[in-house]
Design a protein around this motif. Sequence first.
Motif, PDB file in Angstrom:
ATOM      1  N   GLU A 101      -3.338   2.373   6.512  1.00 17.11           N
ATOM      2  CA  GLU A 101      -3.923   1.241   7.226  1.00 17.11           C
ATOM      3  C   GLU A 101      -5.258   0.847   6.609  1.00 17.11           C
ATOM      4  OE1 GLU A 101      -2.152   3.942  10.551  1.00 17.11           O
ATOM      5  OE2 GLU A 101      -3.272   4.177   8.689  1.00 17.11           O
ATOM      6  N   SER A 102      -5.599  -0.416   6.749  1.00 18.29           N
ATOM      7  CA  SER A 102      -6.895  -0.912   6.323  1.00 18.29           C
ATOM      8  C   SER A 102      -7.240  -2.138   7.155  1.00 18.29           C
ATOM      9  CB  SER A 102      -6.883  -1.268   4.838  1.00 18.29           C
ATOM     10  OG  SER A 102      -5.937  -2.286   4.579  1.00 18.29           O
ATOM     11  N   GLY A 103      -8.506  -2.554   7.071  1.00 15.32           N
ATOM     12  CA  GLY A 103      -8.914  -3.777   7.740  1.00 15.32           C
ATOM     13  C   GLY A 103      -9.726  -3.576   9.005  1.00 15.32           C
ATOM     14  N   GLY A 104      -9.884  -2.345   9.434  1.00 18.12           N
ATOM     15  CA  GLY A 104     -10.683  -2.104  10.625  1.00 18.12           C
ATOM     16  C   GLY A 104     -12.159  -2.340  10.358  1.00 18.12           C
ATOM     17  N   CYS A 124      -1.103  -2.566   6.898  1.00 20.83           N
ATOM     18  CA  CYS A 124      -0.519  -1.235   6.743  1.00 20.83           C
ATOM     19  C   CYS A 124       0.427  -1.298   5.554  1.00 20.83           C
ATOM     20  CB  CYS A 124       0.218  -0.819   8.003  1.00 20.83           C
ATOM     21  SG  CYS A 124       1.153   0.720   7.859  1.00 20.83           S
ATOM     22  N   ALA A 125       0.043  -0.633   4.486  1.00 21.75           N
ATOM     23  CA  ALA A 125       0.843  -0.638   3.264  1.00 21.75           C
ATOM     24  C   ALA A 125       1.724   0.602   3.233  1.00 21.75           C
ATOM     25  CB  ALA A 125      -0.057  -0.677   2.048  1.00 21.75           C
ATOM     26  N   ALA A 126       2.993   0.392   2.926  1.00 18.23           N
ATOM     27  CA  ALA A 126       3.960   1.489   2.906  1.00 18.23           C
ATOM     28  C   ALA A 126       4.409   1.780   1.485  1.00 18.23           C
ATOM     29  CB  ALA A 126       5.166   1.132   3.765  1.00 18.23           C
ATOM     30  N   SER A 127       4.658   3.028   1.217  1.00 12.74           N
ATOM     31  CA  SER A 127       5.221   3.433  -0.067  1.00 12.74           C
ATOM     32  C   SER A 127       6.219   4.542   0.197  1.00 12.74           C
ATOM     33  CB  SER A 127       4.132   3.917  -1.020  1.00 12.74           C
ATOM     34  OG  SER A 127       3.459   5.028  -0.488  1.00 12.74           O
ATOM     35  N   GLY A 128       7.134   4.685  -0.741  1.00 15.73           N
ATOM     36  CA  GLY A 128       8.146   5.717  -0.568  1.00 15.73           C
ATOM     37  C   GLY A 128       9.516   5.099  -0.461  1.00 15.73           C
ATOM     38  N   ASN A 135       5.880  -4.711   1.110  1.00 17.12           N
ATOM     39  CA  ASN A 135       5.897  -3.424   1.831  1.00 17.12           C
ATOM     40  C   ASN A 135       4.690  -3.281   2.762  1.00 17.12           C
ATOM     41  OD1 ASN A 135       8.200  -2.825   0.430  1.00 17.12           O
ATOM     42  ND2 ASN A 135       7.292  -1.250  -0.855  1.00 17.12           N
ATOM     43  N   THR A 136       4.377  -4.350   3.470  1.00 14.83           N
ATOM     44  CA  THR A 136       3.180  -4.362   4.297  1.00 14.83           C
ATOM     45  C   THR A 136       3.464  -4.980   5.661  1.00 14.83           C
ATOM     46  OG1 THR A 136       1.781  -4.548   2.319  1.00 14.83           O
ATOM     47  CG2 THR A 136       0.775  -5.095   4.424  1.00 14.83           C
ATOM     48  N   VAL A 137       2.869  -4.391   6.678  1.00 12.72           N
ATOM     49  CA  VAL A 137       2.897  -4.954   8.029  1.00 12.72           C
ATOM     50  C   VAL A 137       1.457  -5.265   8.425  1.00 12.72           C
ATOM     51  CG1 VAL A 137       2.832  -2.666   9.135  1.00 12.72           C
ATOM     52  CG2 VAL A 137       3.720  -4.638  10.393  1.00 12.72           C
ATOM     53  N   ALA A 188       3.061   2.749  12.422  1.00 11.27           N
ATOM     54  CA  ALA A 188       4.114   3.755  12.443  1.00 11.27           C
ATOM     55  C   ALA A 188       5.441   3.118  12.082  1.00 11.27           C
ATOM     56  CB  ALA A 188       4.197   4.398  13.821  1.00 11.27           C
ATOM     57  N   GLY A 189       6.327   3.912  11.510  1.00  4.81           N
ATOM     58  CA  GLY A 189       7.633   3.420  11.102  1.00  4.81           C
ATOM     59  C   GLY A 189       8.757   4.181  11.772  1.00  4.81           C
ATOM     60  N   ARG A 190       9.804   3.446  12.131  1.00  3.98           N
ATOM     61  CA  ARG A 190      10.976   4.040  12.761  1.00  3.98           C
ATOM     62  C   ARG A 190      12.198   3.568  11.999  1.00  3.98           C
ATOM     63  NH1 ARG A 190      13.495   5.804  17.577  1.00  3.98           N
ATOM     64  NH2 ARG A 190      15.374   4.647  18.106  1.00  3.98           N
ATOM     65  N   TYR A 191      12.965   4.507  11.501  1.00  5.85           N
ATOM     66  CA  TYR A 191      14.140   4.171  10.712  1.00  5.85           C
ATOM     67  C   TYR A 191      15.246   3.603  11.595  1.00  5.85           C
ATOM     68  CZ  TYR A 191      18.104   4.577   7.572  1.00  5.85           C
ATOM     69  OH  TYR A 191      19.198   4.297   6.806  1.00  5.85           O
TER      70      TYR A 191
END
Length: 124
Positions: free
Chosen positions: A6-9, A22-26, A77-79, A97-100
Amino acid sequence: QVQLVESGGGLMQAGGSLRLSCAASGRTFSNYAMGWFRQAPGKEREFVSVINRSGGSTYYADSVKGRFTISRDNAKNTVYLQMNSLKPEDTAVYYCAGRYGTSWTTIVGEYDFWGQGTQVTVSS
Protein backbone atom coordinates in the motif's frame (compact mmCIF):
# COMPACT_ATOMS: atom_id res chain seq x y z
CA GLN A 1 1.80 -16.13 -2.99
CA VAL A 2 0.72 -12.55 -3.63
CA GLN A 3 2.57 -9.57 -2.23
CA LEU A 4 0.59 -6.40 -1.60
CA VAL A 5 2.14 -2.98 -0.98
CA GLU A 6 0.00 0.00 0.00
CA SER A 7 0.98 3.61 -0.52
CA GLY A 8 -0.59 7.05 -0.50
CA GLY A 9 -1.36 7.52 3.16
CA GLY A 10 -0.51 10.67 5.05
CA LEU A 11 -1.79 13.57 7.10
CA MET A 12 -4.78 15.49 5.81
CA GLN A 13 -7.16 18.08 7.17
CA ALA A 14 -10.83 17.24 7.51
CA GLY A 15 -12.63 17.73 4.23
CA GLY A 16 -9.57 16.87 2.17
CA SER A 17 -8.87 13.96 -0.14
CA LEU A 18 -6.31 11.18 -0.42
CA ARG A 19 -5.88 8.32 -2.87
CA LEU A 20 -4.48 5.06 -1.62
CA SER A 21 -2.86 2.57 -3.95
CA CYS A 22 -2.17 -1.11 -3.47
CA ALA A 23 0.27 -2.72 -5.87
CA ALA A 24 0.21 -6.50 -6.21
CA SER A 25 2.90 -8.85 -7.41
CA GLY A 26 3.10 -12.58 -7.65
CA ARG A 27 0.11 -14.47 -8.98
CA THR A 28 -2.50 -13.27 -11.44
CA PHE A 29 -4.04 -10.15 -9.94
CA SER A 30 -7.30 -10.49 -11.87
CA ASN A 31 -8.03 -13.78 -10.08
CA TYR A 32 -8.56 -11.92 -6.82
CA ALA A 33 -11.33 -9.83 -5.37
CA MET A 34 -9.67 -6.93 -3.54
CA GLY A 35 -10.74 -5.26 -0.35
CA TRP A 36 -9.75 -2.30 1.76
CA PHE A 37 -9.92 -2.46 5.54
CA ARG A 38 -8.85 -0.11 8.29
CA GLN A 39 -7.84 -0.34 11.91
CA ALA A 40 -7.89 2.54 14.35
CA PRO A 41 -5.90 2.43 17.61
CA GLY A 42 -7.58 0.18 20.14
CA LYS A 43 -10.19 -1.02 17.67
CA GLU A 44 -10.67 -4.11 15.57
CA ARG A 45 -9.90 -4.12 11.88
CA GLU A 46 -13.02 -3.18 9.94
CA PHE A 47 -14.24 -3.48 6.40
CA VAL A 48 -14.15 -0.39 4.19
CA SER A 49 -14.76 -1.48 0.59
CA VAL A 50 -14.40 -4.36 -1.84
CA ILE A 51 -14.23 -4.75 -5.60
CA ASN A 52 -14.73 -7.91 -7.60
CA ARG A 53 -12.20 -9.42 -9.97
CA SER A 54 -13.31 -7.53 -13.07
CA GLY A 55 -13.99 -4.25 -11.31
CA GLY A 56 -17.62 -4.32 -12.28
CA SER A 57 -19.01 -4.71 -8.79
CA THR A 58 -18.20 -2.76 -5.65
CA TYR A 59 -19.50 -2.54 -2.09
CA TYR A 60 -18.91 -0.05 0.70
CA ALA A 61 -19.30 0.22 4.42
CA ASP A 62 -22.07 2.65 5.34
CA SER A 63 -19.53 4.88 7.07
CA VAL A 64 -17.71 5.63 3.80
CA LYS A 65 -20.47 5.29 1.22
CA GLY A 66 -20.67 8.34 -1.01
CA ARG A 67 -17.22 9.57 0.08
CA PHE A 68 -14.85 6.72 -0.88
CA THR A 69 -14.48 5.06 -4.27
CA ILE A 70 -12.69 1.78 -4.93
CA SER A 71 -11.32 0.93 -8.35
CA ARG A 72 -8.76 -1.37 -9.92
CA ASP A 73 -6.53 -1.52 -12.95
CA ASN A 74 -5.80 -5.14 -13.72
CA ALA A 75 -3.24 -4.18 -16.36
CA LYS A 76 -1.26 -2.41 -13.63
CA ASN A 77 -1.99 -4.97 -10.89
CA THR A 78 -3.21 -2.14 -8.69
CA VAL A 79 -6.30 -1.36 -6.63
CA TYR A 80 -7.12 2.17 -5.50
CA LEU A 81 -9.17 3.82 -2.80
CA GLN A 82 -10.11 7.42 -3.51
CA MET A 83 -11.09 9.05 -0.22
CA ASN A 84 -12.94 12.37 -0.34
CA SER A 85 -14.53 14.51 2.36
CA LEU A 86 -12.25 12.95 4.95
CA LYS A 87 -13.29 13.04 8.59
CA PRO A 88 -11.21 12.67 11.76
CA GLU A 89 -12.93 9.34 12.36
CA ASP A 90 -11.36 8.04 9.15
CA THR A 91 -8.00 8.09 10.93
CA ALA A 92 -6.59 4.55 10.86
CA VAL A 93 -4.08 2.26 9.29
CA TYR A 94 -5.52 1.19 5.94
CA TYR A 95 -4.87 -2.29 4.59
CA CYS A 96 -5.57 -3.86 1.25
CA ALA A 97 -6.33 -7.55 1.01
CA GLY A 98 -6.90 -10.14 -1.68
CA ARG A 99 -9.33 -13.04 -1.84
CA TYR A 100 -8.98 -15.68 -4.51
CA GLY A 101 -12.06 -16.52 -6.56
CA THR A 102 -15.30 -15.12 -7.85
CA SER A 103 -16.96 -14.22 -4.57
CA TRP A 104 -16.14 -11.32 -2.31
CA THR A 105 -16.69 -10.76 1.37
CA THR A 106 -16.56 -8.13 4.08
CA ILE A 107 -15.09 -10.53 6.64
CA VAL A 108 -11.46 -10.02 7.64
CA GLY A 109 -10.71 -13.69 8.15
CA GLU A 110 -11.81 -14.69 4.66
CA TYR A 111 -9.05 -12.86 2.81
CA ASP A 112 -5.97 -14.72 1.67
CA PHE A 113 -3.33 -11.99 1.48
CA TRP A 114 -2.72 -8.69 3.22
CA GLY A 115 -0.51 -5.68 2.72
CA GLN A 116 1.49 -4.05 5.50
CA GLY A 117 -0.80 -1.05 5.80
CA THR A 118 -0.51 2.68 5.30
CA GLN A 119 -1.35 5.30 7.93
CA VAL A 120 -4.06 7.86 7.25
CA THR A 121 -4.45 10.67 9.76
CA VAL A 122 -7.19 13.26 9.45
CA SER A 123 -6.98 16.35 11.61
CA SER A 124 -9.97 18.43 12.61
